[in-house]
Write a protein that holds these residues in place. Structure first.
Motif, PDB file in Angstrom:
ATOM      1  N   PHE A   1       0.838  -1.188   0.000  1.00 34.76           N
ATOM      2  CA  PHE A   1       0.000   0.000   0.000  1.00 34.76           C
ATOM      3  C   PHE A   1       0.875   1.241   0.000  1.00 34.76           C
ATOM      4  CE2 PHE A   1      -2.622  -3.279   1.926  1.00 34.76           C
ATOM      5  CZ  PHE A   1      -3.804  -3.122   1.235  1.00 34.76           C
ATOM      6  N   LYS A   2       0.598   2.161  -0.897  1.00 36.52           N
ATOM      7  CA  LYS A   2       1.364   3.405  -0.933  1.00 36.52           C
ATOM      8  C   LYS A   2       1.001   4.286   0.251  1.00 36.52           C
ATOM      9  CE  LYS A   2       1.889   3.524  -5.971  1.00 36.52           C
ATOM     10  NZ  LYS A   2       1.596   4.285  -7.209  1.00 36.52           N
ATOM     11  N   ARG A   3      -0.247   4.183   0.707  1.00 40.90           N
ATOM     12  CA  ARG A   3      -0.709   5.009   1.812  1.00 40.90           C
ATOM     13  C   ARG A   3      -1.780   4.262   2.584  1.00 40.90           C
ATOM     14  NH1 ARG A   3      -5.101   8.338   2.557  1.00 40.90           N
ATOM     15  NH2 ARG A   3      -4.826  10.024   4.080  1.00 40.90           N
ATOM     16  N   LEU A   4      -1.675   4.301   3.913  1.00 33.76           N
ATOM     17  CA  LEU A   4      -2.687   3.693   4.766  1.00 33.76           C
ATOM     18  C   LEU A   4      -3.604   4.786   5.301  1.00 33.76           C
ATOM     19  CD1 LEU A   4      -0.501   1.197   6.828  1.00 33.76           C
ATOM     20  CD2 LEU A   4      -1.996   0.665   4.895  1.00 33.76           C
ATOM     21  N   THR A   5      -4.913   4.589   5.140  1.00 36.99           N
ATOM     22  CA  THR A   5      -5.880   5.549   5.652  1.00 36.99           C
ATOM     23  C   THR A   5      -5.985   5.408   7.168  1.00 36.99           C
ATOM     24  OG1 THR A   5      -7.159   5.376   3.612  1.00 36.99           O
ATOM     25  CG2 THR A   5      -8.267   6.343   5.513  1.00 36.99           C
ATOM     26  N   PRO A   6      -5.853   6.491   7.926  1.00 38.45           N
ATOM     27  CA  PRO A   6      -6.024   6.397   9.378  1.00 38.45           C
ATOM     28  C   PRO A   6      -7.371   5.768   9.720  1.00 38.45           C
ATOM     29  CG  PRO A   6      -5.113   8.530   8.804  1.00 38.45           C
ATOM     30  CD  PRO A   6      -5.498   7.857   7.506  1.00 38.45           C
ATOM     31  N   TYR A   7      -7.368   4.961  10.776  1.00 36.10           N
ATOM     32  CA  TYR A   7      -8.577   4.209  11.131  1.00 36.10           C
ATOM     33  C   TYR A   7      -9.801   5.107  11.247  1.00 36.10           C
ATOM     34  CZ  TYR A   7     -12.044   1.854  13.978  1.00 36.10           C
ATOM     35  OH  TYR A   7     -13.230   1.358  14.450  1.00 36.10           O
ATOM     36  N   ARG A   8      -9.703   6.202  12.006  1.00 36.24           N
ATOM     37  CA  ARG A   8     -10.870   7.050  12.242  1.00 36.24           C
ATOM     38  C   ARG A   8     -11.387   7.667  10.946  1.00 36.24           C
ATOM     39  NH1 ARG A   8     -13.758   5.545  16.325  1.00 36.24           N
ATOM     40  NH2 ARG A   8     -12.448   5.048  18.114  1.00 36.24           N
ATOM     41  N   ASP A   9     -10.492   8.014  10.023  1.00 38.71           N
ATOM     42  CA  ASP A   9     -10.923   8.570   8.738  1.00 38.71           C
ATOM     43  C   ASP A   9     -11.685   7.519   7.936  1.00 38.71           C
ATOM     44  OD1 ASP A   9      -9.663  10.886   9.465  1.00 38.71           O
ATOM     45  OD2 ASP A   9      -7.921  10.598   8.166  1.00 38.71           O
ATOM     46  N   ALA A  10     -11.149   6.307   7.906  1.00 40.35           N
ATOM     47  CA  ALA A  10     -11.813   5.229   7.181  1.00 40.35           C
ATOM     48  C   ALA A  10     -13.167   4.902   7.819  1.00 40.35           C
ATOM     49  CB  ALA A  10     -10.925   3.987   7.172  1.00 40.35           C
ATOM     50  N   PHE A  11     -13.196   4.887   9.146  1.00 41.82           N
ATOM     51  CA  PHE A  11     -14.433   4.590   9.872  1.00 41.82           C
ATOM     52  C   PHE A  11     -15.512   5.621   9.529  1.00 41.82           C
ATOM     53  CE2 PHE A  11     -17.176   4.760  13.634  1.00 41.82           C
ATOM     54  CZ  PHE A  11     -17.408   3.419  13.882  1.00 41.82           C
ATOM     55  N   ARG A  12     -15.135   6.887   9.514  1.00 41.29           N
ATOM     56  CA  ARG A  12     -16.099   7.947   9.193  1.00 41.29           C
ATOM     57  C   ARG A  12     -16.595   7.843   7.751  1.00 41.29           C
ATOM     58  NH1 ARG A  12     -13.080  11.675  10.378  1.00 41.29           N
ATOM     59  NH2 ARG A  12     -12.376  12.307   8.318  1.00 41.29           N
ATOM     60  N   MET A  13     -15.689   7.547   6.818  1.00 43.42           N
ATOM     61  CA  MET A  13     -16.105   7.386   5.415  1.00 43.42           C
ATOM     62  C   MET A  13     -17.111   6.248   5.263  1.00 43.42           C
ATOM     63  SD  MET A  13     -12.761   8.030   3.003  1.00 43.42           S
ATOM     64  CE  MET A  13     -11.475   7.348   4.034  1.00 43.42           C
ATOM     65  N   MET A  14     -16.860   5.154   5.969  1.00 46.45           N
ATOM     66  CA  MET A  14     -17.759   4.007   5.908  1.00 46.45           C
ATOM     67  C   MET A  14     -19.145   4.368   6.428  1.00 46.45           C
ATOM     68  SD  MET A  14     -17.615   0.601   8.274  1.00 46.45           S
ATOM     69  CE  MET A  14     -18.097   1.608   9.686  1.00 46.45           C
ATOM     70  N   LEU A  15     -19.203   4.971   7.625  1.00 44.52           N
ATOM     71  CA  LEU A  15     -20.509   5.302   8.207  1.00 44.52           C
ATOM     72  C   LEU A  15     -21.250   6.341   7.371  1.00 44.52           C
ATOM     73  CD1 LEU A  15     -20.055   5.402  12.080  1.00 44.52           C
ATOM     74  CD2 LEU A  15     -20.900   3.554  10.644  1.00 44.52           C
ATOM     75  N   ASP A  16     -20.531   7.317   6.842  1.00 40.98           N
ATOM     76  CA  ASP A  16     -21.172   8.347   6.023  1.00 40.98           C
ATOM     77  C   ASP A  16     -21.766   7.763   4.750  1.00 40.98           C
ATOM     78  OD1 ASP A  16     -20.505  10.245   7.874  1.00 40.98           O
ATOM     79  OD2 ASP A  16     -18.822  11.090   6.742  1.00 40.98           O
ATOM     80  N   ASP A  17     -21.226   6.647   4.300  1.00 40.16           N
ATOM     81  CA  ASP A  17     -21.696   6.032   3.051  1.00 40.16           C
ATOM     82  C   ASP A  17     -22.960   5.208   3.248  1.00 40.16           C
ATOM     83  OD1 ASP A  17     -21.137   5.337   0.180  1.00 40.16           O
ATOM     84  OD2 ASP A  17     -21.007   3.307   1.027  1.00 40.16           O
TER      85      ASP A  17
END
Length: 396
Positions: free
Chosen positions: A4-20
């Motif tokens: 992976f070139k970049r790992l998304t911080p957990y909280r950012d990924a969590f928020r994107m998931m819930l917002d979707d």
């Protein structure tokens, strides 16, 4: 294998998931006997007071408290017993000064009485009752509406129904309750190395018994879902593409295990428009999400962590669940180090206010899951916890 070139911080990924994700609107009405673990679709208002009348909290004698004030063991007060009733009966007698009605726990208070004397605090000779100790007004009486008032909201929308919640509903007259429809959770397991039937020779030759499906089906049921298993799919691009497409059409959420990294035969992530792919969690960093599909690891311990850190919260969002996690504070029995930049899922055994970290490591170690009953999280900006430190344990 490409990293992976970049790992998304957990909280950012969590928020994107819930917002979707949006809450499911479908509602079902089910009998109370089938409602355990379901999620309330509306606030519940009590149609009655509970208890519906003033009632005795003990076996004894309903009387006027003021008649007992002079009573002492060496100088009892004498009253006349004018009626006797059992629970479920109503006395037609009115308690006047100098009288009492014998009754049982749960019996409706007779007119004129304002207290109940425990039967152990009196002596009886025919209709003559000798009161040995005084009682105060209201003593040993459960008043109407003491538990629940008519018109009161007794359970809120989003409540995950427990046995005690069902008892409360039945106590005020409900036979059925409206709950959210269970989300359909598609489960797809990929991997040429996996077999579903025990074959000792195949295992010796490099095959592995598939176990993610049974675990994910159990977790899906535990967290509000209706699992749909699409089988073990070989590492063939068209086969994986086809089953993911089918599951997306038929299910509210799809879980795909295996093929989540960048190996030559990791195909699953190619057929989903991912909002993120690769996060800071450990174990299970090659998790991805998009279009209501989770691309998950192949290793069971990593899948377990990914489910608890992401998937169960997605299911809770779909049904609007509120009280779906049990958290307790505990003292660590030993030091737990961590690496900066990792959101670490640490399995523990919680008992008697203490949390013992599970020493077994590795994303494929299923026995470590069995030996744990909860987890702690160490966020990206922490290097861990010291022995004796108080931590929050999420029980499972």
């Amino acid at each position: 294998m490409r990293e992976f070139k970049r790992l998304t911080p957990y909280r950012d990924a969590f928020r994107m998931m819930l917002d979707d994700l949006g809450e499911i609107l479908d509602v079902e009405e089910v009998p109370l006997s089938e409602a355990l673990g379901r999620v309330l679709a509306e606030d519940i208002v009590s149609p009655i007071d509970s208890p519906p009348f003033d009632r005795s909290a003990v076996d004894g004698y309903a009387l006027r408290a003021e008649d007992t004030f002079p009573a002492r063991e060496y100088s009892p007060v004498e009253l006349r017993v004018i009626d006797e009733i059992v629970a479920g009966e109503e006395s037609k007698a009115k308690v006047e000064p100098g009288t009492a009605v014998k009754l049982m726990t749960g019996s409706k208070m007779p007119e004129g009485a304002n207290a109940v004397l425990m039967q152990e605090m009196a002596e009886r000779d025919g209709d003559v009752l000798r009161v040995l100790r005084p009682v105060a007004p209201g003593q040993n009486v459960a008043f109407a509406g003491e538990d629940v008032r008519k018109g009161e909201i007794i359970l809120r929308k989003g409540q995950v129904l427990r046995p005690q919640d069902l008892a409360l509903l039945k106590s005020v007259g409900f036979k059925t309750v409206k709950v959210k429809r269970k989300p359909r959770v598609g489960i797809i397991v990929t991997g040429d190395e996996l077999i579903e039937e025990f074959d000792e020779e195949a295992l010796k030759a490099g095959k592995i018994m598939e176990s993610n499906s049974i675990m994910l089906m159990g977790l899906g049921r535990q967290y509000f879902g209706q699992p749909v298993f699409y089988g073990v799919v070989p590492d063939k691009e068209e086969a994986i593409k086809s089953v993911i497409g089918k599951a997306k059409e038929e299910c509210d959420l799809v879980l795909v295990t295996g093929g989540s990294a960048f190996g030559d035969r990791d195909f699953a992530h190619r057929f989903v428009k991912l909002l993120f792919h690769g996060t800071t969690i450990k174990p299970g960093r090659p998790v991805g999400y998009g279009e209501r599909v989770f691309i998950m690891s192949g290793y069971p311990a990593a899948v377990f962590a990914q489910f608890h850190l992401y998937v169960k919260h997605a299911l809770a969002k779909l049904v609007g669940a509120r009280n779906y996690e049990v958290k307790v504070l505990a003292r660590l029995t030993e030091r737990v180090p961590s690496q900066l930049g990792r959101h670490e899922f640490v399995k523990v055994w919680y008992e008697s206010g203490k949390a013992r970290p599970i020493r077994k490591k590795g994303s494929g170690i299923i026995s470590a899951l069995v030996e744990s009953n909860g987890y702690i999280v160490i966020p990206e900006d922490s290097e861990g916890h010291l022995e004796g430190e108080t931590v929050e344990v999420v029980l499972y």
